[in-house]
Scaffold this motif. Structure first.
Motif, short mmCIF file in Angstrom:
data_model
loop_
_atom_site.label_atom_id
_atom_site.label_comp_id
_atom_site.label_asym_id
_atom_site.label_seq_id
_atom_site.Cartn_x
_atom_site.Cartn_y
_atom_site.Cartn_z
N ALA A 25 40.03 51.49 39.78
CA ALA A 25 38.87 50.73 40.22
C ALA A 25 39.13 50.22 41.62
O ALA A 25 40.18 49.70 41.90
N PRO A 26 38.22 50.44 42.49
CA PRO A 26 36.88 50.95 42.32
C PRO A 26 36.77 52.45 42.36
O PRO A 26 35.68 52.99 42.37
N GLY A 27 37.87 53.19 42.36
CA GLY A 27 37.80 54.64 42.31
C GLY A 27 38.84 55.25 43.22
O GLY A 27 39.11 54.76 44.30
N LEU A 173 35.63 41.82 37.00
CA LEU A 173 35.25 42.31 35.67
C LEU A 173 34.22 43.43 35.79
O LEU A 173 34.32 44.45 35.09
N LEU A 174 33.26 43.26 36.67
CA LEU A 174 32.22 44.28 36.84
C LEU A 174 32.80 45.58 37.37
O LEU A 174 32.58 46.66 36.79
N ILE A 175 33.54 45.52 38.46
CA ILE A 175 34.05 46.74 39.08
C ILE A 175 35.00 47.49 38.15
O ILE A 175 34.85 48.70 37.93
N GLY A 177 35.37 47.06 34.93
CA GLY A 177 34.69 47.43 33.70
C GLY A 177 33.92 48.73 33.88
O GLY A 177 33.93 49.60 33.00
N LEU A 178 33.26 48.89 35.02
CA LEU A 178 32.57 50.15 35.31
C LEU A 178 33.57 51.30 35.37
O LEU A 178 33.29 52.41 34.89
N ALA A 179 34.74 51.04 35.96
CA ALA A 179 35.76 52.08 36.04
C ALA A 179 36.26 52.48 34.66
O ALA A 179 36.41 53.67 34.36
N ARG A 180 36.51 51.50 33.81
CA ARG A 180 37.04 51.79 32.47
C ARG A 180 36.02 52.55 31.61
O ARG A 180 36.41 53.26 30.69
N GLY A 244 39.63 37.81 36.10
CA GLY A 244 38.84 39.02 35.91
C GLY A 244 39.63 40.16 35.31
O GLY A 244 39.17 40.86 34.40
N LEU A 245 40.86 40.37 35.80
CA LEU A 245 41.71 41.43 35.26
C LEU A 245 42.08 41.15 33.81
O LEU A 245 42.16 42.09 32.99
N ALA A 246 42.32 39.89 33.50
CA ALA A 246 42.63 39.54 32.11
C ALA A 246 41.45 39.86 31.20
O ALA A 246 41.63 40.38 30.08
N LEU A 247 40.25 39.57 31.66
CA LEU A 247 39.05 39.87 30.87
C LEU A 247 38.86 41.37 30.70
O LEU A 247 38.48 41.84 29.63
N VAL A 248 39.15 42.12 31.75
CA VAL A 248 39.06 43.59 31.65
C VAL A 248 40.02 44.10 30.58
O VAL A 248 39.67 44.94 29.74
N ALA A 249 41.25 43.58 30.58
CA ALA A 249 42.25 44.01 29.60
C ALA A 249 41.84 43.67 28.17
O ALA A 249 42.12 44.42 27.23
#
Length: 264
Positions: A25-27, A173-175, A177-180, A244-249
């Motif tokens: 992320a972001p790619g 979280l948005l960026i 999350g879109l990647a995941r 944000g990273l913790a929420l993504v995980a």
């Protein structure tokens, strides 16, 4: 902002990693793009973003004395400008324009995902900060303001710092999350829309971007921030990136998230 607010994208037709693996992320940036070209893209993109934020703020205050209308004009210009910059420069550098995003991607890569290396991050971040300062100076020059005049707009209140934590956490979280979920093709519209909304729902008007924060200290206009307030904002933004990273995980578990998505 963030800047920041802070965003980035990959072309819709580019190859994606298997769904079971963490997505960069972001790619992932194109392997044939030189680091110099990517650094220039980050510098120019961040400069253009700050020029949009600061310039539209100056224009808004010249056209209206209504603070609500000023913020509306400022936020709309930022939404459109950010979306265009992500579409244009995403295929080159990933369109980070934000040290918080770059550091978060480096951390993801360090833990086995795709993303920038430490060397690339060490090039990206100075380019972003330099671009942000240049963008503020450029905006001031276009509107006949002093090229460098430290902002007197104090933003040190605790509620504003909380707003920056929330704004940056949501952006990360948005960026990521879109990647995941293999949906980075929506990043230009999604990231720009989020920043536009965060202008209004956060107390800090969502800088969400350490580089943009530094750049906005150089202009004593509508979008400025007093230099004394910069360390607190940057600290809050970095804390927000960690959240944000913790929420993504917690939310986007690799290997399960993609399977749970409905067919397009």
């Amino acid at each position: 902002m963030s800047a920041t607010e802070a965003a980035s994208a990959r072309p819709a037709g580019s190859a994606m990693a298997p769904a079971a693996d963490p997505q960069p992320a972001p790619g992932a940036t194109p392997p044939r793009t030189s680091l110099l070209a990517r650094a220039v893209a980050e510098l120019v993109g961040t400069a253009a973003l700050v020029a949009v934020v600061v310039g539209s703020g100056i224009q808004a205050t010249e056209l209206s004395r209504d603070v609500g209308l000023q913020l509306l004009a400022n936020s709309l210009a930022t939404v459109f400008g950010l979306g265009v910059l992500i579409v244009l420069l995403g295929p080159v550098s990933g369109a980070h324009f934000n040290p918080a995003v770059t550091l978060a991607e480096w951390w993801t890569a360090r833990r086995g995902g795709g993303g920038v290396t430490a060397r690339e991050a060490a090039v990206y971040i100075p380019a972003q900060v330099t671009g942000a300062i240049a963008g503020a100076v450029l905006a001031d020059a276009m509107f006949g303001e002093p090229l460098v005049k430290w902002s007197t707009h104090d933003r040190s209140a605790g509620n504003l710092l909380l707003g920056e934590v929330v704004a940056t956490a949501g952006l990360i979280l948005l960026i990521f999350g879109l990647a995941r979920t293999d949906r980075l093709r929506f990043a230009p519209a999604a990231v720009a829309s989020y920043i536009g909304a965060a202008y209004w729902f956060t107390s800090s008007t969502s800088f969400a971007n350490p580089a943009v924060t530094v750049g906005r200290a150089f202009t004593d206009t509508f979008a400025g921030i007093a230099p004394a307030s910069v360390p607190g904002f940057v600290g809050a933004q970095l804390a927000g990136a960690v959240v944000g990273l913790a929420l993504v995980a917690l939310i986007f578990v690799p290997g399960r998230t993609a399977q749970a998505q409905p067919a397009a």
